[in-house]
Design a protein around this motif. Structure first.
Motif, PDB file in Angstrom:
ATOM      1  N   LEU A 240       0.846  -1.153   0.314  1.00  0.00           N
ATOM      2  CA  LEU A 240       0.428  -0.322   0.127  1.00  0.00           C
ATOM      3  C   LEU A 240       0.490   1.403  -0.081  1.00  0.00           C
ATOM      4  N   PHE A 241       1.786   1.006  -0.310  1.00  0.00           N
ATOM      5  CA  PHE A 241       3.194   2.337   0.540  1.00  0.00           C
ATOM      6  C   PHE A 241       3.326   3.038  -1.038  1.00  0.00           C
ATOM      7  N   ASN A 242       2.743   2.192  -2.355  1.00  0.00           N
ATOM      8  CA  ASN A 242       3.007   2.604  -3.217  1.00  0.00           C
ATOM      9  C   ASN A 242       1.907   3.248  -3.470  1.00  0.00           C
ATOM     10  N   VAL A 243       0.930   4.133  -3.019  1.00  0.00           N
ATOM     11  CA  VAL A 243       0.360   4.817  -3.625  1.00  0.00           C
ATOM     12  C   VAL A 243      -0.232   5.079  -2.615  1.00  0.00           C
ATOM     13  N   LYS A 244      -0.431   7.108  -2.663  1.00  0.00           N
ATOM     14  CA  LYS A 244      -0.576   7.998  -1.813  1.00  0.00           C
ATOM     15  C   LYS A 244      -1.851   7.559   0.073  1.00  0.00           C
ATOM     16  N   PRO A 245      -1.609   7.760   0.547  1.00  0.00           N
ATOM     17  CA  PRO A 245      -2.850   7.572   1.234  1.00  0.00           C
ATOM     18  C   PRO A 245      -3.796   8.792   1.180  1.00  0.00           C
ATOM     19  N   GLY A 246      -5.100   7.923   2.013  1.00  0.00           N
ATOM     20  CA  GLY A 246      -6.663   9.152   1.377  1.00  0.00           C
ATOM     21  C   GLY A 246      -7.164   9.222   2.594  1.00  0.00           C
ATOM     22  N   LEU A 247      -7.740  10.519   2.194  1.00  0.00           N
ATOM     23  CA  LEU A 247      -8.709  11.305   2.907  1.00  0.00           C
ATOM     24  C   LEU A 247      -9.619   9.972   3.367  1.00  0.00           C
ATOM     25  N   THR A 248      -9.816   9.016   2.371  1.00  0.00           N
ATOM     26  CA  THR A 248     -11.273   8.113   1.847  1.00  0.00           C
ATOM     27  C   THR A 248     -10.714   6.900   1.122  1.00  0.00           C
ATOM     28  N   SER A 249     -11.256   5.849   1.874  1.00  0.00           N
ATOM     29  CA  SER A 249     -10.689   4.248   0.943  1.00  0.00           C
ATOM     30  C   SER A 249     -11.837   3.746   0.752  1.00  0.00           C
ATOM     31  N   TRP A 250     -11.645   2.758  -0.110  1.00  0.00           N
ATOM     32  CA  TRP A 250     -12.591   1.494  -0.392  1.00  0.00           C
ATOM     33  C   TRP A 250     -12.691   0.748   0.754  1.00  0.00           C
ATOM     34  N   GLY A 251     -11.468   0.487   1.687  1.00  0.00           N
ATOM     35  CA  GLY A 251     -11.577  -0.660   2.617  1.00  0.00           C
ATOM     36  C   GLY A 251     -12.664   0.372   3.251  1.00  0.00           C
ATOM     37  N   GLU A 252     -12.061   1.794   3.598  1.00  0.00           N
ATOM     38  CA  GLU A 252     -13.396   2.490   5.053  1.00  0.00           C
ATOM     39  C   GLU A 252     -15.094   2.480   4.545  1.00  0.00           C
ATOM     40  N   THR A 253     -14.625   2.637   2.874  1.00  0.00           N
ATOM     41  CA  THR A 253     -16.376   2.535   2.495  1.00  0.00           C
ATOM     42  C   THR A 253     -17.128   0.977   2.698  1.00  0.00           C
ATOM     43  N   GLN A 254     -16.419   0.420   1.926  1.00  0.00           N
ATOM     44  CA  GLN A 254     -16.904  -1.098   2.702  1.00  0.00           C
ATOM     45  C   GLN A 254     -17.172  -2.313   3.520  1.00  0.00           C
ATOM     46  N   TYR A 255     -15.772  -1.798   4.365  1.00  0.00           N
ATOM     47  CA  TYR A 255     -15.605  -2.482   5.644  1.00  0.00           C
ATOM     48  C   TYR A 255     -15.885  -1.543   6.895  1.00  0.00           C
ATOM     49  N   GLY A 256     -15.949  -0.316   6.793  1.00  0.00           N
ATOM     50  CA  GLY A 256     -16.144   0.454   7.991  1.00  0.00           C
ATOM     51  C   GLY A 256     -14.288   0.578   8.773  1.00  0.00           C
ATOM     52  N   TYR A 257     -14.849   1.333  10.162  1.00  0.00           N
ATOM     53  CA  TYR A 257     -13.653   1.475  10.877  1.00  0.00           C
ATOM     54  C   TYR A 257     -13.204   0.316  11.191  1.00  0.00           C
ATOM     55  N   ALA A 258     -11.669  -0.381  11.617  1.00  0.00           N
ATOM     56  CA  ALA A 258     -11.441  -1.027  11.990  1.00  0.00           C
ATOM     57  C   ALA A 258     -10.615  -0.634  13.754  1.00  0.00           C
ATOM     58  N   GLU A 259     -10.882  -2.180  14.886  1.00  0.00           N
ATOM     59  CA  GLU A 259     -11.754  -1.701  16.065  1.00  0.00           C
ATOM     60  C   GLU A 259     -10.341  -1.909  16.507  1.00  0.00           C
ATOM     61  N   ASN A 260      -9.471  -3.140  16.009  1.00  0.00           N
ATOM     62  CA  ASN A 260      -7.930  -3.838  16.644  1.00  0.00           C
ATOM     63  C   ASN A 260      -7.508  -4.281  14.754  1.00  0.00           C
TER      64      ASN A 260
ATOM     65  N   GLN B  14      -9.375  -6.667  13.049  1.00  0.00           N
ATOM     66  CA  GLN B  14     -10.152  -6.017  11.336  1.00  0.00           C
ATOM     67  C   GLN B  14      -9.268  -4.911  10.181  1.00  0.00           C
ATOM     68  N   MET B  15      -7.765  -4.324  11.083  1.00  0.00           N
ATOM     69  CA  MET B  15      -7.032  -3.843   9.951  1.00  0.00           C
ATOM     70  C   MET B  15      -6.756  -4.967   8.709  1.00  0.00           C
ATOM     71  N   ILE B  16      -6.569  -6.073   9.326  1.00  0.00           N
ATOM     72  CA  ILE B  16      -6.060  -6.689   8.241  1.00  0.00           C
ATOM     73  C   ILE B  16      -7.332  -7.679   7.536  1.00  0.00           C
ATOM     74  N   GLU B  17      -8.523  -7.925   7.638  1.00  0.00           N
ATOM     75  CA  GLU B  17      -9.848  -7.882   7.073  1.00  0.00           C
ATOM     76  C   GLU B  17      -9.320  -6.783   6.606  1.00  0.00           C
ATOM     77  N   ARG B  18      -9.608  -5.367   6.648  1.00  0.00           N
ATOM     78  CA  ARG B  18     -10.091  -4.590   6.184  1.00  0.00           C
ATOM     79  C   ARG B  18      -9.087  -4.692   4.242  1.00  0.00           C
ATOM     80  N   LEU B  19      -7.751  -5.209   4.366  1.00  0.00           N
ATOM     81  CA  LEU B  19      -6.887  -4.800   3.924  1.00  0.00           C
ATOM     82  C   LEU B  19      -7.201  -5.227   2.380  1.00  0.00           C
ATOM     83  N   ALA B  20      -7.784  -6.276   2.523  1.00  0.00           N
ATOM     84  CA  ALA B  20      -8.782  -7.348   1.337  1.00  0.00           C
ATOM     85  C   ALA B  20      -9.095  -5.780   0.155  1.00  0.00           C
TER      86      ALA B  20
END
Length: 475
Positions: free
Chosen positions: A415-435, A438-444
């Protein structure tokens, strides 16, 4: 890379495009003068006495060079083929002809309507052949030097099984262009020691040493040969292949071929999956950056009352600063400061970083409202304007959590190959991660974005984000 250098060769291509554009425009202008009634013997004087010709001669060549640059022609300059030259030149010349047709030709006063199309065809017919001729001459020179072994790409082989050995046998028998084989890294624990059959390349370490090896030997080409049962090592391998200009080719399994994962890339008749992380063309990146600057500037003006009100409420909600800054990892893993409206009580983190969760007592009452509608993220428009972030991209994380994620999912570093974003596909489809799990699940979802970057994808994510904001589905 030996002999020629990238900046020098890029300069030669640009100079060639400049000269061919100038020559083509001169021929086209002469053609226009001839159709206006000038005899061939009068064309020299007609051109020299027309100030418009000299002005356009200063503007047209840089226009073409800029257009070719936006189409990505000057990227991977040493890897050109004749067919790539043809297809890229055709697309750029056709697009440029249309632009010049509407900007210049359509404003001309002409006798017949059909002359518009004749002029457009003449412009294309003069520039495209000249452009292609110059490029083919340069590309031919490069390919001859590649065949002669005078220039080439430092190459690393990963894997030492039958597939890698077969590939090296093909290499030694057919002598492919431009591969300087520096050594290999075994995927398993064999270290290339097969009974009575030593591996024909020097061993350059183990899987965990790949990143250092790439940097030390300035590797530009990597061939990966996973055998059956070794596919699980691919995330670890790819997570270390982050060097600029690096081309990664993976020998596919039969399943990859049947599922259509293998594109038309081959070396000595061997099929490969070619990986590249600059999916978005340069012209799309320029449009996106222009949209980000314009959009964030307008948003800052239009949302100024909301920003002032949010700042006022943060100040009243609890003692402490209005804004909260935190170090995150951005493009190429470079740290930067991200800015938010403070939504937690001061001193919410003590001994180690913690993620927010439902019912988190560290969040202030106003902070909970801000997080629900993502108002606390609005100061990050400043990060986007600065260029630390994009509007759309994987959400940046703190180094502490990156270290935890990489232990289980080393491919997170891709993921370091692209700029981080204000919003992401992971957040819109998965939501916030609490641990971390969950971050690894959102990584997909973020990996899906990495493989499908485009303006259309970014627009889709922005529309999803607007829906999330209005529904109050934030955390």
């Amino acid at each position: 890379m030996r002999s020629l250098r990238r900046p020098l060769l890029k300069g030669l291509y640009i100079a060639g495009d400049w000269l061919s554009a100038a020559a083509a425009w001169t021929l086209f202008f002469a053609f226009r003068k001839h159709t206006e009634g000038y005899a061939f013997t009068q064309l020299d004087d007609a051109l020299l006495q027309d100030p418009t010709f000299f002005l356009s001669l200063l503007l047209i060549p840089p226009f073409w060079c800029l257009l070719h640059g936006l189409f990505g022609y000057y990227h991977h300059i040493y890897r050109k083929t004749y067919m790539q030259d043809f297809s890229q030149s055709l697309k750029a010349c056709f697009t440029g002809t249309l632009i010049l047709f509407f900007l210049i030709i359509l404003d001309d006063s002409i006798g017949r309507y059909t002359d518009y199309y004749i002029y457009a065809l003449a412009l294309f017919a003069t520039y495209f052949p000249l452009c292609l001729l110059v490029r083919w001459s340069l590309t031919g020179r490069i390919r001859r030097r590649l065949r002669q072994g005078r220039i080439g790409f430092n190459t690393l082989v990963i894997g030492d099984g039958p597939a890698a050995r077969h590939f090296l046998d093909q290499i030694h028998r057919k002598n492919p262009d431009g591969l300087f084989l520096k050594g290999y890294v075994p995927i398993g624990q064999t270290d290339g020691k097969h009974p009575g059959e030593p591996f024909p390349l020097p061993c350059l370490g183990r899987l965990g040493d790949i990143e250092q090896t790439l940097r030390r030997l300035t590797i530009e080409e990597v061939f990966v040969f996973p055998e059956t049962g070794e596919e699980n090592a691919l995330p670890l391998i790819l997570s270390q292949c982050l060097a600029p200009h690096l081309v990664i080719r993976i020998r596919p399994s039969t399943e990859n071929i049947l599922l259509g994962a293998v594109r038309h890339y081959s070396v000595q008749s061997e099929p490969f999956i070619k990986l590249s992380f600059d999916r978005m063309p340069l012209w799309q990146r320029c449009i996106r950056r222009g949209f980000e600057i314009t959009g964030c500037s307008l948003a800052g003006i239009l949302l100024a009352p909301l920003l002032l009100y949010a700042a006022y409420r943060v100040r009243r909600s609890s003692p402490g600063p209005v804004f909260y800054s935190q170090e995150r990892l951005g493009l190429h893993g470079k740290p930067f400061k991200i800015y938010k409206f403070r939504s937690m009580y001061t001193g919410a983190e003590t001994d180690r970083p913690l993620l927010a969760s439902d019912g988190d007592t560290r969040i202030t009452p106003w902070g909970r409202i801000m997080r629900k509608y993502r108002i606390d993220e609005l100061p990050q428009l400043y990060n986007v304007l600065r260029g630390d972030m994009a509007l759309v991209g994987p959400r940046p994380e703190r180094a502490y959590f990156v270290e935890q994620i990489v232990k289980t999912a080393p491919h997170y570093r891709l993921l370091f190959n692209v700029k981080p974003g204000l919003t992401s596909w992971g957040e819109t489809q998965y939501g916030y991660a609490e641990n971390v799990p969950q971050m690894i699940e959102r990584l997909a979802y973020d990996m899906v974005y990495l493989e499908n970057q485009s303006l259309t994808m970014d627009l889709k994510i922005l529309l999803y984000t607007i829906g999330v904001v209005f529904k109050g589905e934030g955390q």
